[in-house]
Design a protein around this motif. Structure first.
Motif: not given
Ligand code: MG
Ligand code: GTP
Length: 403
Positions: A16, A28, A36, A79
């Protein structure tokens, strides 16, 4: 829109952070594994020397942007959640999120090169994990995911029904795999590379099926390894070791450094262009001593040995070296290099090397125009280009239609 990069890797490797650095998103980020869960999307930019420099023109980009003679062309990035061993069997967050990667054209594997995370992303002593094992496990997981898609529902019944006739078999395989963005020619190529072209599928062994899955994965979702957290202690040594062990390219990277630089640039505290090897401090008073030390460290520990943070390098490598993209500029006026609204060099498109002019018009410029296409003109030489002309990197082309 252009191609899609999927960011993969074990939990906490920095996926991320890489997305945020590349796309200036606010996904985040935390030290805890499985931060995530739902995928995060962003738009990053491929960087290429713009033709405006060669032509000595002030351009006016529309579908991209130009900075100091560098054209930045948008691409998609996704992601996803962290992958753990046996993810394809449902371990960790299971294989649901693998499906998020279905539309990806290329995967960037974020490896924690500092070796300070175990296989599930938990913090361990620095250097305790061997990043080479991460490279092997991740590739293996993705290959097995492919194999599972092939085998899902009844593979034995499938090959019994369709295996006898090669064309039918390929058609049915294509249907089976269409959910993960694989085309017929990739299937044909994988069968050939796996030496299975002539073999009756009913006679395929388990190894044949695995080998076919591996090759198909390599062709349709190639993986670029990125050695992230290169700024950490031990990382340089680990990077050298890993580089000597794997044949494919591996890119040193500090996603955290790139994110820091881009944020500071956005806040107008520094001047910085992604992919460059320096920055200019604009407002020294806006930085604390600690932050100034961080900037100094980025300069000494990342820019000096590696030339850049690695984020732009990874995106460009994926685009140009792995996906074999080239850049093409369509225009309307071959003397002024403008579109119909006087915008100079308005659009820059990425297409695969080998693309023919007629396919470029159909896929990128305007589907409607393809039927009315008459010929193209090379804006530099003013020569006519037929529909079978193979586009070259940095071509500037006028498309003449009967419409
Ligand atoms: Mg992540
Ligand atoms: N030193 C250093 N730390 C980094 C770098 N990139 C990420 N980190 C840190 O690594 C931790 C995990 O980062 P994330 O970006 O959340 O990792 P992730 O791979 O998305 O993790 P999951 O979503 O849990 O799978 C955070 O504390 C980041 O600040 C880097 O280049 N250098």
């Amino acid at each position: 829109m252009n191609f899609l990069i999927g960011i993969v890797g074990k939990p906490s490797a920095g996926k991320s952070t890489f997305l945020n650095a590349a796309c200036l998103t606010n996904a985040k980020v935390s030290e805890l594994p499985f931060t995530t869960i739902e995928p995060n999307k962003g738009i990053a930019y491929v960087k290429t020397a713009c033709v405006c420099k060669e032509l000595n023109l002030q351009d006016n980009p529309k579908n991209s942007y130009c900075l100091d003679g560098n054209r930045f062309i948008p691409i998609n990035v996704l992601d996803v959640a962290g992958l753990v061993p046996d993810a394809h069997k449902g371990k960790g967050l299971g294989n649901q999120f693998l499906n998020d990667l279905a539309q990806a054209d290329v995967l960037i594997h974020i490896v924690d090169i500092s070796g300070s995370l175990d296989k599930s992303g938990k913090r361990i002593n620095i250097g305790e994990n061997d990043p080479y094992e991460d490279v092997v496990f991740l590739e293996n997981e993705i290959n097995l995911w492919f194999k599972q898609i092939l085998e899902r529902e009844d593979w034995t019944k499938f090959i019994r029904s369709y295996g006898r006739e090669s064309k039918k078999f390929i058609d049915e395989l294509y249907k089976r795999l269409s959910g993960i963005k694989i085309n017929r020619s990739e299937i044909i190529l994988a069968l050939k590379d796996a030496n299975l072209e002539e073999k009756n599928p009913t006679l395929w062994t388990e190894d044949d099926l695995l080998n076919f899955s591996k090759i198909l994965r390599r062709i349709s979702k190639p993986i670029l390894n990125v050695a992230n957290k290169i700024d950490k202690e031990n990382s340089m040594e680990n990077f050298r070791k890993l580089k000597s062990k794997i044949e494919s390219e591996i890119i040193p990277c500090s996603a955290l450094a790139e994110f820091y630089l881009r944020k500071s640039e956005q806040e107008k505290k520094i001047e910085y262009m992604p992919g460059s090897n320096s920055f200019n401090i604009l407002a020294e008073e806006s930085f604390s001593q600690n932050e100034l030390d961080t900037l100094k460290k980025i300069q000494e520990k990342i820019f000096v040995p590696f030339g850049e943070t690695g984020v732009q390098n990874a995106i460009n490598h994926a685009a140009f070296n792995i996906l074999n993209q080239i850049c093409v500029y369509p225009i309307s006026d071959i003397n002024k290099f403008t579109d119909n609204n006087d915008n100079v060099l308005p659009d820059a498109f990425l297409v695969k090397k080998g693309t023919l002019l007629r396919n470029f018009i159909r896929d990128k410029v305007h589907t409607d125009l393809a039927d009315h296409f008459i010929f193209g003109i090379d804006a530099r030489t003013k020569k006519r280009l037929g529909e079978n002309y193979e586009l070259q990197h940095n071509d500037i082309i006028k498309i003449v239609t009967s419409k």
